[in-house]
Design a protein around this motif. Structure first.
Motif, PDB file in Angstrom:
ATOM      1  N   LEU A   1       0.833  -1.206   0.000  1.00 11.53           N
ATOM      2  CA  LEU A   1       0.000   0.000   0.000  1.00 11.53           C
ATOM      3  C   LEU A   1       0.870   1.259   0.000  1.00 11.53           C
ATOM      4  O   LEU A   1       0.546   2.242  -0.668  1.00 11.53           O
ATOM      5  CB  LEU A   1      -0.935   0.001   1.210  1.00 11.53           C
ATOM      6  N   ALA A   2       1.991   1.209   0.735  1.00 10.16           N
ATOM      7  CA  ALA A   2       2.883   2.371   0.780  1.00 10.16           C
ATOM      8  C   ALA A   2       3.431   2.660  -0.622  1.00 10.16           C
ATOM      9  O   ALA A   2       3.459   3.806  -1.080  1.00 10.16           O
ATOM     10  CB  ALA A   2       4.015   2.124   1.770  1.00 10.16           C
ATOM     11  N   GLN A   3       3.853   1.579  -1.310  1.00 11.64           N
ATOM     12  CA  GLN A   3       4.371   1.748  -2.680  1.00 11.64           C
ATOM     13  C   GLN A   3       3.286   2.257  -3.612  1.00 11.64           C
ATOM     14  O   GLN A   3       3.517   3.153  -4.430  1.00 11.64           O
ATOM     15  CB  GLN A   3       4.892   0.402  -3.205  1.00 11.64           C
ATOM     16  N   ALA A   4       2.081   1.663  -3.451  1.00  9.31           N
ATOM     17  CA  ALA A   4       0.958   2.078  -4.303  1.00  9.31           C
ATOM     18  C   ALA A   4       0.680   3.562  -4.087  1.00  9.31           C
ATOM     19  O   ALA A   4       0.451   4.308  -5.045  1.00  9.31           O
ATOM     20  CB  ALA A   4      -0.283   1.254  -3.981  1.00  9.31           C
ATOM     21  N   TRP A   5       0.719   3.972  -2.848  1.00  8.77           N
ATOM     22  CA  TRP A   5       0.425   5.371  -2.545  1.00  8.77           C
ATOM     23  C   TRP A   5       1.480   6.292  -3.162  1.00  8.77           C
ATOM     24  O   TRP A   5       1.158   7.385  -3.642  1.00  8.77           O
ATOM     25  CB  TRP A   5       0.295   5.584  -1.035  1.00  8.77           C
TER      26      TRP A   5
END
Lengths: 226, 226
Positions: free
Chosen positions: B5-9
């Motif tokens: 999720l951090a990467q996606a964000w």
């Protein structure tokens, strides 16, 4: 015997069977009480519809296996199956209105089942267009596999809409949870027709597969490519 | 999951910062939405067709077109200066790249819809106050479905010829099941029917979202790799 010849022979046998189906359907199967002779088209319409959907599912399954195995044979099969599926979808979309005009009083209606077959037809056309728009064979196979898998997953959603949306279309007579509700003589004719269509599918796909083998052997030239 | 999720964000934030700083695409999409709504006003006879009968159609055709416009640009902006290659060599998982694009597209479409809905209410004088929360819920469910499939397909067509045209052709058949659900639920909501009448369609929308978000998350890696 080459693959093309095998495909041709299977197709010839299938067409002979189909002619036999119609001899049986017209001469030896009772006329339906309410629909009269128009019901005879059912022996062509329903098997074609079943194979239209099955061909899409086979395109999707071939796609799944292609993504894991990277075998070009699977891609060739998917391409062949999609083209044959397009032809069968066309048969369904032509025979449907011919039946619809005398029975419903209209060639076309935006009924869920008609709409879903039309969508399936568009899905096939889109799939073939994507294939035509990618030059690199490996990329083409990969993109087609992704689209084929998505198309396969769309089929149940299209089906769900049939049962949610109000429909004019006759409810399933054969493929339903309870026993088939038609006389056994009609059922036998229909099963015979389904077998003929299965052979027709195999024959067409074999020929189309052989054709892509020849194409790949000649450097993969594709129509519409500069 | 946290890292994904951090990467996606990170990806989504990059896209959104780019979008809100240049604003061209966003403003164009909003103006386009307003124009489609305006055109709809002239596409009917106001004395013959009551607005409330046409309202769900107007709303959903507008949102579908706006979503497709938004999806076209998702990967288009990565083509310049081989930005996509940069993203692919960065230590990002393919799934988080997809999710990042999905989030950015969702925010983009949500902004367009947030402007489109009040405009729709204003132009066609449709009272939505009493059903606002369920209506927004349906819009969110359907939009997630649209954008999930659309993000995958926009990555798929980006390297093909006629990418913009091809995206629309392959995407529209996939948008029809959620569109049917969304239109039916909207019509029932605006007609003052209880939400319980729409349960079947809401289930269809939810199932569509779950299936296609997971499928696209898995298949995305096959569309971007060279």
């Amino acid at each position: 015997m080459s693959l093309t010849q095998k495909g041709r022979w299977i197709t010839v046998v299938a067409l002979v069977c189909l002619a036999a189906v119609y001899v049986r359907a017209l001469a030896f199967t009772p006329v339906e009480r309410l629909q009269g002779p128009a019901q005879k088209i059912f022996y062509l319409h329903v098997p074609a519809a079943i194979w239209t959907e099955t061909a899409m599912i086979l395109v999707g399954l071939a796609g799944i296996f292609y993504l894991f195995l990277k075998d070009p044979r699977l891609d060739r099969f998917a391409e062949a199956s999609a083209e044959v599926g397009t032809v069968f979808a066309t048969i369904v979309l032509t025979t449907g209105p011919i039946w619809g005009k005398p029975i419903w009083g209209t060639w076309w209606t935006w009924d869920a089942r008609l709409t879903s077959t039309l969508l399936l037809f568009f899905l096939y056309v889109g799939y073939l267009l994507v294939r035509g728009a990618v030059r690199d064979p490996v990329l083409r196979a990969r993109y087609a596999a992704v689209l084929g898998i998505c198309g396969m997953c769309l089929v149940p959603f299209i089906h769900m809409s049939v049962f949610l949306f109000r429909t004019l279309h006759p409810q399933p007579i054969i493929l339903k949870p309870s026993a088939p509700s038609l006389p056994s003589s009609m059922l036998v004719t229909w099963l015979f027709s389904l077998a003929a269509f299965t052979l027709l599918y195999v024959g067409f796909v074999t020929q189309r597969y052989a054709l892509s083998l020849v194409r790949d052997a000649h450097g993969g030239a594709r129509p519409g490519h500069v | 999951m946290g890292e994904l999720l951090a990467q996606a964000w990170t990806v989504a934030r990059k896209d959104l910062v780019l979008e809100f700083r240049t604003r061209t695409a966003l403003v164009s999409a909003i103006v386009f939405t307003a124009l489609v709504l305006t055109v709809f006003n002239f596409g009917r006879d106001p004395t013959a067709v009551p607005t409330i009968d046409l309202a769900p159609t107007i709303l959903w055709v507008t949102f579908t077109f706006a979503a497709m416009l938004a999806l076209n640009r998702a990967f288009q902006l990565e083509l310049e200066n081989q930005a996509l290659e940069g993203l692919l060599v960065s230590p990002l998982s393919r799934t988080s790249l997809y999710w990042g694009k999905l989030i950015a597209n969702l925010v983009f479409v949500a902004v367009v819809e947030a402007v489109g809905l009040p405009l729709f209410v204003l132009f066609f004088d449709v009272p939505v106050g009493h059903v606002l929360v369920p209506l927004i819920g349906v819009i969110a469910l359907a939009t997630l479905g649209f954008v999930a499939v659309g993000t995958l397909f926009s990555a798929l067509v980006i390297r093909t010829r006629f990418a913009e045209l091809l995206l629309v052709v392959i995407l529209l058949p996939f948008l029809v099941p959620p569109l049917i659900g969304a239109v039916q639920v909207t019509a029932r909501l605006l007609g003052g029917r209880p939400l319980s009448e729409s349960v079947g369609y809401l289930k269809l929308l939810a199932a569509y979202d779950i299936v296609f978000v997971s499928l696209a998350s898995f298949l995305f890696r096959f569309t971007v790799d060279e």
